[in-house]
Design a protein around this motif. Structure first.
Motif, PDB file in Angstrom:
ATOM      1  N   ASP A  62       0.772  -1.209   0.139  1.00  0.00           N
ATOM      2  CA  ASP A  62      -0.002   0.061   0.025  1.00  0.00           C
ATOM      3  C   ASP A  62       0.661   1.170  -0.076  1.00  0.00           C
ATOM      4  O   ASP A  62       0.312   2.124   0.354  1.00  0.00           O
TER       5      ASP A  62
ATOM      6  N   THR B 279      -3.466  -0.015  -9.226  1.00  0.00           N
ATOM      7  CA  THR B 279      -4.559   0.816  -9.294  1.00  0.00           C
ATOM      8  C   THR B 279      -4.948   1.191 -10.783  1.00  0.00           C
ATOM      9  O   THR B 279      -3.872   1.342 -11.366  1.00  0.00           O
TER      10      THR B 279
ATOM     11  N   GLY C  55      -9.432   4.752 -10.430  1.00  0.00           N
ATOM     12  CA  GLY C  55      -9.026   5.000  -8.914  1.00  0.00           C
ATOM     13  C   GLY C  55      -9.387   3.662  -7.934  1.00  0.00           C
ATOM     14  O   GLY C  55      -8.923   3.769  -7.143  1.00  0.00           O
ATOM     15  N   THR C  56      -9.690   2.493  -8.717  1.00  0.00           N
ATOM     16  CA  THR C  56     -10.089   1.637  -7.923  1.00  0.00           C
ATOM     17  C   THR C  56      -8.681   0.438  -7.758  1.00  0.00           C
ATOM     18  O   THR C  56      -7.830   0.695  -8.643  1.00  0.00           O
ATOM     19  N   ARG C  57      -8.462   0.057  -6.645  1.00  0.00           N
ATOM     20  CA  ARG C  57      -7.304  -0.811  -6.245  1.00  0.00           C
ATOM     21  C   ARG C  57      -7.447  -2.183  -6.057  1.00  0.00           C
ATOM     22  O   ARG C  57      -8.447  -2.461  -5.388  1.00  0.00           O
TER      23      ARG C  57
ATOM     24  N   ASP D 220     -11.361   5.139  -4.236  1.00  0.00           N
ATOM     25  CA  ASP D 220     -12.226   3.769  -4.296  1.00  0.00           C
ATOM     26  C   ASP D 220     -13.383   3.712  -3.354  1.00  0.00           C
ATOM     27  O   ASP D 220     -13.718   2.945  -3.111  1.00  0.00           O
TER      28      ASP D 220
ATOM     29  N   ASN E 271      -6.397   7.269  -0.840  1.00  0.00           N
ATOM     30  CA  ASN E 271      -5.339   6.571  -1.720  1.00  0.00           C
ATOM     31  C   ASN E 271      -4.449   7.428  -2.076  1.00  0.00           C
ATOM     32  O   ASN E 271      -2.939   6.878  -2.320  1.00  0.00           O
TER      33      ASN E 271
END
Lengths: 391, 205
Positions: free
Chosen positions: A79, A117, A121-123, B79, B85
């Motif tokens: 992360d 990612t 913006g989704t990880r 997200d 993030n």
């Protein structure tokens, strides 16, 4: 002749016309009619299929497993954002893969979470329990895997075959017991293979592969193929100078060979991800476990003449695939092929069980419910379960 | 708007599906640097996606001439998991790391810094190779601290003033290292003041 030609044409046409309509519907939906069905929100999905740890670098192979195209824009380790390269590029159509290279000084046996990612913006993340350098092919390592495969596959099966003289001397009742025991052992192996393949698919394959249904389909296809070929072998056994026990023994050894290939994959992969201690344990467990597979081959073979040559070949057919499995599992592990091979193995074993049960039934004048058969089957399952605890 | 003034009472306003328009009128003051944000629910979701801004109220007599800049510190949740993030100074993660801010030696630098990070209780601003005078909220003309490290809570802000003596590259970043590793990090490229700036203008374009 003219009449029969017309009727043939009618048959073909009646078969083709509905199919033509299906094609037309598909073309319409994918073409001009698509707007009518454009409803709901399609969410992107990315699967990190494989993570390799090499010199000062982490490499991830990622696949677009969602319904829409996406772009890989960023990589992170635990992360924390890292500079990374995407090769050849980050634009992924459905099912397209790309390689993400992250320069990173990783430490052996540390856990890592690799994150990717995408453009919205989704990880997405994959957790690696313990980092280990990706295995590179060397002759030493290939020999090492061959030795492991020999320990796990060939030697235990050969030891199991040594029970043959014992099985030969016992009464018919006891012989049926051993045949049923074999069926029990095999049923356990088949269930074990299915469980393993579903596990691998759940852990590594995207939902869009429909893992459980993939396994079910491959198991059935493998069963049907071998059922068809197996019957051919048995019916042709006489003309091919095979006795029926040899034919059945051969089928059992092929089925077990496919299963052992799957076990080899598991062992190679375990070495590949660095759990060496686990591998040693795995090897001892598999070796004990696989001794019983030798009995499975020995039981039907004990009714023909003693054919040492054929027996040894069957032992090799059942055992050597473990070596090939270990090579592939260690050097070129792919979860998808593991799932497929484990499922093929399960289907093969189901077919062998069917042949065995038919044979026992015939030997026993159509009766499958004698104590020796039922108890043999039950004990076969139990023995396998108990030895499986060691794995 | 943060202040209770005529025409705006600071209460959350209902905005119907057709949208709405509000006029906020107030007298500039107190002196300092102040954030503003909408008063429409869900407020947190608006803030974590960057819907806010800053205004500066200068003292009537003005401040000492300086190379001035505004840095809004952001936390961005892309997200929707109620965790940031990305972090950044002025919205784009890592921007000033890849495009260093060019300043000159022996010239007063004034930064209006505003922390708009949500979710994480604190943010901070650490400067390398230098210390700065810090004026919390910018309301006082006498600095409260001389430091290289300030800690800022939600919407906490102030004015930083400093000068570099030697040319070179100097890092500035959150010393909550997670934030700097997720984008809140930048570089001052300090040029020698005796030279004309023209030779450096190509940089970063």
């Amino acid at each position: 002749m003219a009449v029969s030609d017309t009727s043939k044409f009618k048959v073909v046409a009646s078969g083709v016309i509905p199919f033509a309509f299906v094609v037309m519907m598909m073309l319409y939906i994918f073409g001009p009619g698509g707007d009518l069905l454009d409803f709901g929100v399609a969410l992107p999905e990315l699967t990190i299929e494989k993570v390799d740890f090499i010199d000062s670098e982490i490499q991830a192979i990622v696949r677009n497993t969602g319904p829409i195209p996406l772009q890989v824009v960023m990589a992170d380790v635990n992360d924390r954002i890292q500079p990374a390269a995407v090769e050849p590029d980050g634009f992924l159509e459905r099912y397209e893969t790309t390689l993400v290279r992250i320069p990173f000084e990783w430490n052996e046996s540390e856990p890592y979470r690799i994150g990717i990612t995408i453009d919205d913006g989704t990880r997405f993340e994959k957790e690696i329990e313990s980092a280990a350098p990706a295995l590179k092919f060397t002759p030493e390592l290939a020999i090492f895997f061959a030795i492991i495969g020999t320990y796990v596959g060939i030697i235990p099966v050969m030891i199991g075959l040594l029970w043959l003289p014992f099985i030969k001397k016992i009464s018919k009742q006891k012989y049926h017991f051993f045949l049923a025991l074999t069926a029990g052992l095999l049923l356990f192996l088949a269930i074990d293979s299915i469980e393993e393949s579903i596990e691998v698919s759940n852990e590594n394959l995207a939902n869009s592969f429909n893992g459980s249904l993939l396994v079910a389909t491959v198991v059935v296809l493998s069963f049907l193929t071998l059922y068809y070929l197996g019957n051919k072998i048995v019916t042709k056994a006489d003309s091919l100078n095979f006795s029926k026990p040899v034919a059945i023994g051969l089928m059992i050894s092929i089925g077990i060979g496919l299963h052992n290939f799957g076990e080899g994959l598991a062992i190679g992969a375990a070495v590949g991800i660095g759990s060496i201690a686990f591998s040693t344990f795995l090897i001892v467990g598999f070796a004990l476990h696989n001794t019983t597979e030798g009995i499975a081959i020995a039981a039907p073979m004990s009714r023909g003449k003693l054919m040492l040559g054929k027996l040894a070949i069957m032992g090799m057919i059942a055992g050597t695939p473990a070596i090939f499995g270990a090579w592939i599992g260690g050097f070129a592990y792919s979860p998808f092929t593991s799932v497929i091979f484990l499922a093929i193995g399960a289907g093969a074993i189901f077919q062998v069980i069917l042949v065995l049960m038919k044979w026992i039934q015939k030997e026993n004048d159509g009766n499958l419910s004698t104590l020796s058969i039922v108890s043999g089957f039950a004990i076969g399952m139990l023995v396998m379960y108990l030895t499986s605890i060691l794995v | 708007m943060e202040f209770i003034q005529l025409g705006m009472d600071g209460v959350f306003e209902a905005v119907g599906p057709g949208g709405g328009k509000f006029v906020y009128e107030f007298e500039a003051g107190p002196v300092g640097v102040h954030p503003y944000h909408c008063h429409v629910m869900p407020l947190e979701e608006h803030i974590i996606h960057g819907l806010y801004g800053v205004f500066i109220v200068d003292p009537k007599e003005g401040r000492e001439p300086a190379d001035e800049m505004v840095m809004v510190l952001n936390g961005l949740d892309t997200d929707f998991d109620t965790e940031n993030n990305f972090y950044a100074a002025n919205t784009i993660p890592f921007y000033y790391q890849h495009h260093p801010i060019q300043i000159n030696t022996n010239e007063l630098i004034r930064i209006y810094v505003v922390n708009m990070v949500e979710f994480d209780p604190i943010n901070n601003f650490h400067l390398h190779g230098n210390l700065y005078n810090y004026y919390p909220t910018g309301t006082d003309l006498v600095p409260s601290f001389y430091t290289d490290m300030i800690t800022l809570s939600q919407t906490e802000r102030g004015i930083m003033e400093f000068e570099y003596t030697y040319p070179g590259k100097y890092l500035f970043h959150a010393h909550k290292v997670e934030f700097s590793e997720k984008g809140w990090v930048g570089i001052f490229l300090v040029n020698d003041n005796v030279e004309s700036d023209e030779s450096d203008e190509e940089y970063g374009r």
